[in-house]
Motif scaffolding. Structure first.
Motif, mmCIF file in Angstrom:
data_model
loop_
_atom_site.group_PDB
_atom_site.id
_atom_site.type_symbol
_atom_site.label_atom_id
_atom_site.label_comp_id
_atom_site.label_asym_id
_atom_site.label_seq_id
_atom_site.Cartn_x
_atom_site.Cartn_y
_atom_site.Cartn_z
ATOM 1 N N LYS A 136 0.802 -1.157 0.093
ATOM 2 C CA LYS A 136 0.003 -0.064 0.185
ATOM 3 C C LYS A 136 0.820 1.000 0.010
ATOM 4 C CE LYS A 136 -4.346 -1.679 0.850
ATOM 5 N NZ LYS A 136 -4.523 -2.319 -0.410
ATOM 6 N N ASP A 166 -5.402 9.494 1.782
ATOM 7 C CA ASP A 166 -5.765 8.404 0.898
ATOM 8 C C ASP A 166 -4.565 7.223 1.433
ATOM 9 O OD1 ASP A 166 -6.805 7.230 -1.215
ATOM 10 O OD2 ASP A 166 -6.714 9.203 -2.309
ATOM 11 N N VAL A 167 -5.172 5.892 1.095
ATOM 12 C CA VAL A 167 -4.298 4.716 1.115
ATOM 13 C C VAL A 167 -4.471 4.056 -0.311
ATOM 14 C CG1 VAL A 167 -3.585 2.838 2.257
ATOM 15 C CG2 VAL A 167 -4.302 4.595 3.702
ATOM 16 N N ARG A 168 -3.526 3.892 -0.962
ATOM 17 C CA ARG A 168 -3.866 3.158 -2.232
ATOM 18 C C ARG A 168 -3.002 2.198 -2.557
ATOM 19 N NH1 ARG A 168 -6.086 6.898 -6.596
ATOM 20 N NH2 ARG A 168 -7.313 8.308 -5.456
ATOM 21 N N LEU A 176 -8.363 2.725 -1.243
ATOM 22 C CA LEU A 176 -9.300 2.160 -0.247
ATOM 23 C C LEU A 176 -10.684 2.757 -0.245
ATOM 24 C CD1 LEU A 176 -7.318 1.135 2.980
ATOM 25 C CD2 LEU A 176 -8.034 -0.267 1.125
ATOM 26 N N ARG A 181 -10.614 3.411 4.653
ATOM 27 C CA ARG A 181 -9.335 4.165 4.867
ATOM 28 C C ARG A 181 -9.467 4.874 6.213
ATOM 29 N NH1 ARG A 181 -9.425 9.709 4.117
ATOM 30 N NH2 ARG A 181 -10.490 9.443 1.945
ATOM 31 N N CYS A 185 -6.592 4.162 9.185
ATOM 32 C CA CYS A 185 -6.186 5.235 9.716
ATOM 33 C C CYS A 185 -6.149 5.474 11.296
ATOM 34 C CB CYS A 185 -6.223 6.832 8.969
ATOM 35 S SG CYS A 185 -5.513 6.815 7.362
#
Ligand code: ATP
Length: 373
Positions: A136, A166-168, A176, A181, A185
């Motif tokens: 990620k 953002d987490v991609r 996500l 997400r 977090c």
């Protein structure tokens, strides 16, 4: 050149596979070879990095479109009438943090920033996160008064902090969903931008309008609206932000003025029309707009006339090696840097410096000396 295998892997994720990947630039970073895409091509974002040694592709962060009117801008952007999340848009510096052997912080254009990397390793539980989520990318805004790139003040932040927005997936760039997400977090204790609500797109207009009003009143930037799956995003910003950006640009008029002015005036004009502002409000907006262009430029001309340094002023703090690495990094980008303060405070080095606005300084000097236009 970029190994064929990676090109095929990237091409498989794009809608328009093409022979576009000759546009990668090769860079050497801490013993690794990074292949960096320097401009967006056919669905692959600028700043995408291939790190062959670690077998990792880190996709760039996509460009976020902007609406100029909330109504019907929001419902026409989210056509399916889906639920959207309203998040605060923070004014800082975009970084992607990915594990390519070690965790590194990449800038929007795919460079590794040593300062941001060190701060991220210090303040975020990266080892723990990447042990569980090795493929990620954490997308975050570095905000606060002590960064080498932006200076916007946020209440309660004395130096700098990360806000993860953002987490991609590293390689496909797929985000996500917003709710997942935000939960992830929270689990890792990552700071996040505020969430102002979720609703069916057409029902968010009033909330966004009120939120923008509140953010404007306290000098904050704006909002990003996101579909629940995190894929569709659109932004809208405050009047204060438009004027703040103009003031920044016109404090270095011959470096940035021309690039900034038209787009910001357009944003302001559409906002004024949509808000159906009174004569008095329009007058105030017009005065603010004019002042944010003229006053910083006048003060810069006065500074050049007085022989003072003009440019962007920043303050950074960190351990001495990190600070040295930062200045090496800035020099590699051919920036002219002047240090105005450099001292140790409680074992940390604190440096105040100016990124000298060469074009503005030289042009203003030329006109002050009687040069013609
Ligand atoms: P573009 O998005 O077209 O590349 P730009 O580089 O000028 O434009 P901005 O207009 O600042 O960028 O808007 C996008 C940036 O906003 C993102 O790249 C990200 O760094 C920042 N940002 C701040 N808060 C958020 C948030 N909550 N969600 C997404 N992005 C955010």
């Amino acid at each position: 050149m970029v190994p064929e295998e990676y090109l095929e892997r990237l091409e498989a994720t794009t809608a328009e596979p093409d022979d576009l990947f000759e546009h990668f630039e090769q860079r050497s970073v801490a013993g690794q070879t990074h292949y960096v895409l320097t401009a967006a091509r056919h669905g692959v974002e600028r700043g995408t990095v291939i790190v062959e040694d670690a077998d990792v592709v880190v996709r760039g962060y996509p460009s976020i479109p902007r609406i100029l009117v909330l109504d019907p801008g929001i419902p026409s952007f989210f056509e399916g009438g889906e639920t959207v999340a309203i998040e605060e848009k923070l004014d800082g510096f975009n970084v992607r943090i990915a594990d390519v052997g070690d965790p590194l912080a990449f800038t929007r254009s795919g460079y590794v920033c040593p300062y941001t990397t060190a701060q991220a390793r210090d303040s975020l539980p990266l080892e723990e996160f990447f042990a569980a989520h090795p493929r990620k990318t954490i997308c975050a805004e570095l905000i606060g008064p002590e960064t080498p790139y932006t200076t916007h003040d946020y209440e309660g932040i004395d130096t700098h902090e990360f806000r993860v927005f953002d987490v991609r997936d590293c390689e496909s760039g797929v985000p996500l969903p917003v709710a997942d997400r935000r939960e992830l977090c929270e689990e890792y204790g990552f700071g996040q931008p505020r969430l102002f609500g979720r609703a069916v797109a057409s029902d968010t207009i009033a909330t966004v309008r009120d939120t923008i009003d509140d953010l404007d009143a306290v000098g904050r930037e704006g909002v990003v609206l996101k579909s629940a799956d995190g894929v569709q995003m659109v932004k809208y910003t405050t009047k204060t932000q438009h004027h703040g950006e103009l003031a920044y640009a016109f404090s270095m008029p011959f470096d940035y003025g021309r690039d900034f002015v038209f787009s910001r005036v357009v944003r302001d004009a559409f906002q004024a029309v949509e808000l159906d502002e009174s004569e008095e409000q329009l007058e105030e907006r017009a005065r603010d707009l004019g002042e944010s262009i003229l006053r910083p430029m006048i003060s810069t001309i006065q500074d050049v006339a007085a022989g003072e340094t003009v440019g962007e002023r920043h303050r950074v703090r960190g351990d001495p090696e990190t600070i040295d690495a930062l200045f090496d990094h800035l020099h590699e980008h051919s920036l002219t840097i002047e240090r105005e303060f450099d001292q140790c405070e409680n074992g940390e080095r604190v440096v105040e410096f100016v990124k000298v606005a060469d074009s503005s300084r030289d042009r203003i000097r030329y006109y002050l000396d009687g040069g013609t236009r």
